[in-house]
Design a protein around this motif. Structure first.
Motif, short mmCIF file in Angstrom:
data_model
loop_
_atom_site.label_atom_id
_atom_site.label_comp_id
_atom_site.label_asym_id
_atom_site.label_seq_id
_atom_site.Cartn_x
_atom_site.Cartn_y
_atom_site.Cartn_z
N SER A 178 31.26 10.95 43.53
CA SER A 178 30.92 11.85 42.43
C SER A 178 29.41 11.89 42.26
N GLY A 179 28.94 12.87 41.49
CA GLY A 179 27.51 13.01 41.27
C GLY A 179 26.83 13.61 42.48
N GLY A 180 25.62 13.16 42.77
CA GLY A 180 24.86 13.68 43.90
C GLY A 180 24.40 12.56 44.82
N TRP A 181 23.63 12.95 45.83
CA TRP A 181 23.13 11.99 46.81
C TRP A 181 21.71 12.39 47.17
N THR A 182 20.77 11.70 46.59
CA THR A 182 19.36 12.06 46.76
C THR A 182 18.72 11.37 47.96
N LYS A 183 19.38 10.37 48.52
CA LYS A 183 18.74 9.58 49.59
C LYS A 183 19.38 9.82 50.96
N ALA A 184 20.08 10.94 51.12
CA ALA A 184 20.74 11.21 52.39
C ALA A 184 19.72 11.42 53.51
N ARG A 185 18.69 12.19 53.24
CA ARG A 185 17.70 12.44 54.29
C ARG A 185 16.92 11.18 54.65
#
Length: 435
Positions: A218-225
């Protein structure tokens, strides 16, 4: 498939638990991988992590009306088929991912033959011997997909045997392909870059050897890159996907036109190819004949049917798989692909008119573990194909569906395939001919 009160014909109940020990000899392996023996009162008892021939002292015997379940207190005398598991998690962490690492591979194969044969005789009422079984091309490091859960304490790994609410931290899975294990080692070193609200990780290898990471939560994922860059710096090129709760998976790093890593494929690709080749060969002479490919996935069986001269209509519920099949095959392949549920597309059209697919001479069906819905088997019966080739990953649902097809189709042949070494799962191909 694990037996419980419902499987035995008893209503669900709260079993009585006996604290006294009892010693039994294990006679065979049941569907689901449990050893089976007899208590002093004659009841069958199902005991995980036992092998045929084991003499075991039981612990925590749980009595149901017609059977019992128990755990092993001590193996007093190992049977001839017991071996030492090679996985560091199998016994210390009670890993539930494998059920048969303690059983020698030849005995696993014998047990799987018997499981298929028993289901056909006892559940489907068919006159069938235990089928021949195709041994695995590789019994270790074969899985092209690994699904990891997140525990309450933050552990990322697999569930414990018979304790599905508990997750232990995975270090290494011995049945998973080496490229995915290398990816997992890299992820463990950079787990701070994983989503904060992570619920599940899927590691997957595609047919070209590329690896994929699908994070769900759930939510987001800011550290994928940053994670993608860190993996690349460690020599681990991977396509990084994010699948938000209730949303579609999308690529955040590592590729822009990737393989559809979220669609279904067999976890043992080499053995999956063997099953498809056998199933299509069992369909007979296909030149100029019309075939249905039901539960078609990304179209691998469809392509084989078409290459042998059949006209083909395929049905697949996952639109992503259908789109990939179209792109993979290219224009003008002559296949009519239907996106939707098999039971819906085999039924009559609106207003009760004709079914939406042309009448076939041959049907190849490869349903999920739950088998075919009643509408799917009814649609096959209405179409009256000359031959049905049923690819099954669960002998019990295969037997149920053969019962639904009834006496109008005789069981011409069955062959088993060990797609899932070290586990209790078995694949089977049943060939049915119109009576």
């Amino acid at each position: 498939m694990r037996r419980d009160a419902t499987d035995c014909g008893d209503p669900p109940e709260s079993p009585a638990t006996l604290l006294m020990a009892e010693t039994i000899r294990i006679a065979r392996l049941a569907a689901g991988g449990d050893g089976v023996g007899r208590l002093a009162d004659g009841r069958a008892v199902f005991v995980p992590r036992t092998a045929p021939g084991d003499l075991v002292r039981l612990d925590a015997v749980r009595l149901h009306r017609r059977y019992a379940r128990a755990s092993v207190a001590q193996v007093l005398e190992p049977g001839p088929d017991r071996v030492e598991p090679i996985c560091a998690h199998y016994e210390p962490d009670a890993c539930g991912g494998c059920q048969l690492q303690h059983v020698a591979l030849p005995a696993q194969l014998r047990a799987k033959r018997a499981i298929v044969g028993d289901a056909l005789r006892r559940l489907a009422g068919r006159d069938a011997e235990d089928p021949e079984i195709e041994p695995p091309t590789s019994a270790w490091a074969y899985r092209a997909k690994l699904t990891l859960s997140v525990g309450d304490g933050g552990a990322i790994g697999l569930h414990r045997l018979e304790r599905p609410g508990e997750v232990f931290e995975l270090r290494r899975c011995e049945i998973t392909a080496s490229p995915l294990m290398r990816l997992w080692e890299g992820l463990r070193a950079h787990r701070a870059l994983l989503p904060e609200a992570l619920e599940r990780l899927v590691l997957r290898m595609d047919r070209s050897g590329g690896v994929h990471l699908i994070a769900r939560g759930s939510g987001g994922w800011t550290k994928a890159r940053p994670l993608g860059r860190a993996l690349a710096a460690a020599g681990l090129e991977a396509v990084v996907w994010w699948e938000p709760e209730g949303g579609a998976a999308r690529v955040l790093a590592g590729g822009d036109d990737p393989y559809p890593a979220t669609v279904f494929e067999q976890v043992h690709p080499a053995m999956g190819d063997a099953v498809r080749a056998y199933a299509v060969a069992a369909a007979g002479d296909l030149r100029g004949r019309h075939a249905w490919d039901l539960y078609a996935g990304i179209g691998e069986t469809t392509a084989r049917l078409r290459a042998l001269g059949a006209t083909v209509e395929s049905v697949e519920v996952d639109g992503r798989a259908v789109r990939f099949a179209e792109r993979w095959a290219g224009p003008g392949d002559g296949v009519q692909r239907h996106a939707g549920r098999v039971e819906d597309l085999l039924g009559p059209g609106r207003g009760g008119g004709r079914a939406r697919l042309r009448r076939p001479a041959v049907v190849v069906t490869n349903p999920p573990r739950v088998g075919m819905a009643p509408g799917a088997t009814a649609g096959i019966l209405a179409a009256e194909p000359e031959r049905v080739v049923y690819v099954s990953c669960d002998p019990a649902t295969l037997a149920r569906d053969l019962t639904r097809l009834g006496s109008r189709y005789r069981l011409a042949s069955v062959r088993a395939f060990d797609l899932f070494p070290q586990t209790a799962h078995v694949e089977a191909v049943a060939v049915l001919e119109r009576a």
